[in-house]
Design an enzyme around this catalytic site. Structure first.
Site, PDB file in Angstrom:
ATOM      1  N   CYS A 100      28.311  52.783  54.385  1.00 23.62           N
ATOM      2  CA  CYS A 100      28.237  51.554  54.668  1.00 23.62           C
ATOM      3  C   CYS A 100      27.985  51.211  56.266  1.00 23.62           C
ATOM      4  CB  CYS A 100      29.901  50.846  54.650  1.00 23.62           C
ATOM      5  SG  CYS A 100      30.425  51.218  52.938  1.00 23.62           S
ATOM      6  N   HIS A 104      25.705  48.531  58.435  1.00 25.24           N
ATOM      7  CA  HIS A 104      26.544  47.445  59.119  1.00 25.24           C
ATOM      8  C   HIS A 104      27.249  47.854  60.386  1.00 25.24           C
ATOM      9  CE1 HIS A 104      26.412  45.027  55.276  1.00 25.24           C
ATOM     10  NE2 HIS A 104      26.565  46.125  54.665  1.00 25.24           N
ATOM     11  N   CYS A 200      45.857  26.663  34.490  1.00 25.13           N
ATOM     12  CA  CYS A 200      46.224  26.816  35.919  1.00 25.13           C
ATOM     13  C   CYS A 200      46.981  25.656  36.614  1.00 25.13           C
ATOM     14  CB  CYS A 200      44.867  27.255  36.834  1.00 25.13           C
ATOM     15  SG  CYS A 200      43.712  28.373  36.159  1.00 25.13           S
ATOM     16  N   CYS A 203      50.743  25.037  35.988  1.00 29.59           N
ATOM     17  CA  CYS A 203      51.868  25.632  37.132  1.00 29.59           C
ATOM     18  C   CYS A 203      51.493  25.220  38.437  1.00 29.59           C
ATOM     19  CB  CYS A 203      51.737  27.140  36.827  1.00 29.59           C
ATOM     20  SG  CYS A 203      52.597  27.582  35.220  1.00 29.59           S
ATOM     21  N   HIS A 204      50.376  25.667  38.979  1.00 29.00           N
ATOM     22  CA  HIS A 204      49.898  25.742  40.496  1.00 29.00           C
ATOM     23  C   HIS A 204      49.633  24.521  40.828  1.00 29.00           C
ATOM     24  CE1 HIS A 204      50.281  30.071  40.240  1.00 29.00           C
ATOM     25  NE2 HIS A 204      49.865  30.146  39.161  1.00 29.00           N
ATOM     26  N   CYS A 245      47.751  35.969  34.944  1.00 27.10           N
ATOM     27  CA  CYS A 245      47.915  34.827  34.648  1.00 27.10           C
ATOM     28  C   CYS A 245      47.463  34.411  33.393  1.00 27.10           C
ATOM     29  CB  CYS A 245      47.328  33.697  35.794  1.00 27.10           C
ATOM     30  SG  CYS A 245      48.550  33.383  36.766  1.00 27.10           S
TER      31      CYS A 245
END
Lengths: 284, 109
Positions: A100, A104, A200, A203-204, A245
């Site tokens: 890498c 980079h 989703c 709940c969130h 989830c």
């Protein structure tokens, strides 16, 4: 008897007050290693203004000890995996004889990459996650084998890339060519899945701050991914969390790296536009 | 030797004479308890770090016996009083006989 009743009602009020306080995200500021102040609460991005006034990092929903663990790199067990990825960053792999670092340079030069992913890749004509981009690099530039989407090497590398961008605000583009994918993700976010018929948002969005059995529901932000979870003592990628989830709704899940979860990742990431990148964060 | 074992230690660079300082140590180790079964149904053999010591200029600071219930990547944090400049030496003993070491010098200032 009357007196007892009075005492009981006082207790009931106290209990309500206590649970009310618990349902809110804590009032705390995350300062990383005593120097970098992180944005863990900020005003919601424009596209989310109907749902939220303010968005909160999942960090604010965790316990005192867990929060402290993330605030110091030495205490953060996720940093062990970042260090492992540092070694891989320098390691030559594949037929092209490159690592890498060959292209980079230093990992610090990659600061600012994490906050903009997932993003549209013009050449490929698709929205790409960081994982997809890493695998593309490995295949086309290094001539190396692709990593498993949620495998150890992959999640460690994404943790490394997140760690150098910590403190920078999440900023994924949702307009232009990425818009169709974003819309798909949004559609998924509000679709009820599984035998429990939960989306989703159930709940969130509608219930964050409440307890779901023993767990304190957060807004489901993914600015802290990959996340070191105390329950499995390893780094977890966002797609693994999505899968978990969806599984918990008792549905057949999409597989990590699938176009569906890529779209969902873009949408969920956009809900956290403005929060600091925290990965690797610590959660329970 | 167990895979990917790397000790890490955090000690302040300097302290006042007689000051109690906080030392943090962490070693990455899978700490296989010996109680778990693998996919083939057989027990995975125990492989843990069974002892951790810290010495300052040859004098023992802590000596810990570690047991299989200790979770992966054991972390120790303790305080030590620094009477003089010198070197903290940390040693971890693995079940397989490997010994991992790290050391940090501290100045009085």
């Amino acid at each position: 008897m009357k007196r007892l009743k009075g005492a009981l009602s006082v207790m009931a009020v106290a209990a309500c007050a206590a649970s009310g306080a618990w349902s809110d995200p804590v009032d705390d500021t995350l300062v990383l290693n005593g120097e970098t102040e992180m944005v863990t609460r900020t005003s919601a991005p424009a596209h989310l203004s109907d749902a939220f006034d303010e968005i909160y990092s999942g960090w604010l929903f965790r316990g005192t000890e867990t929060r402290a663990m993330q605030a110091d790199d030495f205490d953060n067990p996720g940093m062990i995996f970042v260090e492992q990825a540092e070694a891989v960053w320098e390691t030559v792999d594949g037929s092209e004889g490159k690592s890498c670092a060959s292209c980079h340079g230093a990992t610090e030069d990659m600061a600012g990459v994490r906050p903009s992913y997932p993003k549209w890749n013009e050449a490929a004509g698709e929205v790409r996650t960081l994982e997809m981009q890493i695998n593309d690099c490995r295949k086309t530039r290094m001539g190396a084998e692709e990593w498993k989407y949620t495998g150890g090497d992959m999640v460690n590398m994404t943790a490394l890339l997140a760690s150098v961008s910590r403190g920078m605000p999440v900023n994924v583009a949702i307009d232009g060519p990425a818009q169709a994918t974003w819309e798909q993700g949004k559609e998924m976010y509000y679709t009820r899945y599984g035998q429990l018929e939960l989306s989703c948002a159930n709940c969130h969005e509608q219930s964050y701050g409440m307890m779901i059995r023993a767990d304190h529901l957060s807004q489901g932000q993914i600015n802290g991914f990959p996340t070191y979870r105390l329950k499995n003592t390893k780094l977890n990628s966002a797609h693994d969390r999505f899968k978990g989830c969806i599984r918990d709704t008792r549905a057949e899940t999409f597989s990590p790296g699938s176009p569906e979860l890529v779209a969902l990742e873009l949408y969920v990431a956009s809900r956290g536009n403005g929060l600091s990148v925290e990965g690797p964060s610590v959660r329970n | 030797m167990a895979k990917d074992v790397k000790p890490r230690v955090k000690v302040p660079k300097s302290a006042a004479a007689g000051e109690a300082i906080v030392i943090k140590t962490l070693i990455s180790h899978k700490m296989e308890s010996g109680q778990r079964k693998g996919d083939d149904g057989n027990k995975i053999p125990r492989s843990i770090i069974n002892r951790f010591t810290c010495d300052f200029n040859g004098q023992n600071v802590v000596d810990v016996t570690m047991e299989p219930a200790i979770s992966t990547n054991p972390y120790f944090e303790f305080q030590a009083t620094v009477p003089e400049a010198g070197e903290f030496k940390f040693t971890w003993y693995d079940d397989d006989g490997s010994v991992y070491e790290d050391s940090k010098t501290i100045e009085i200032g």
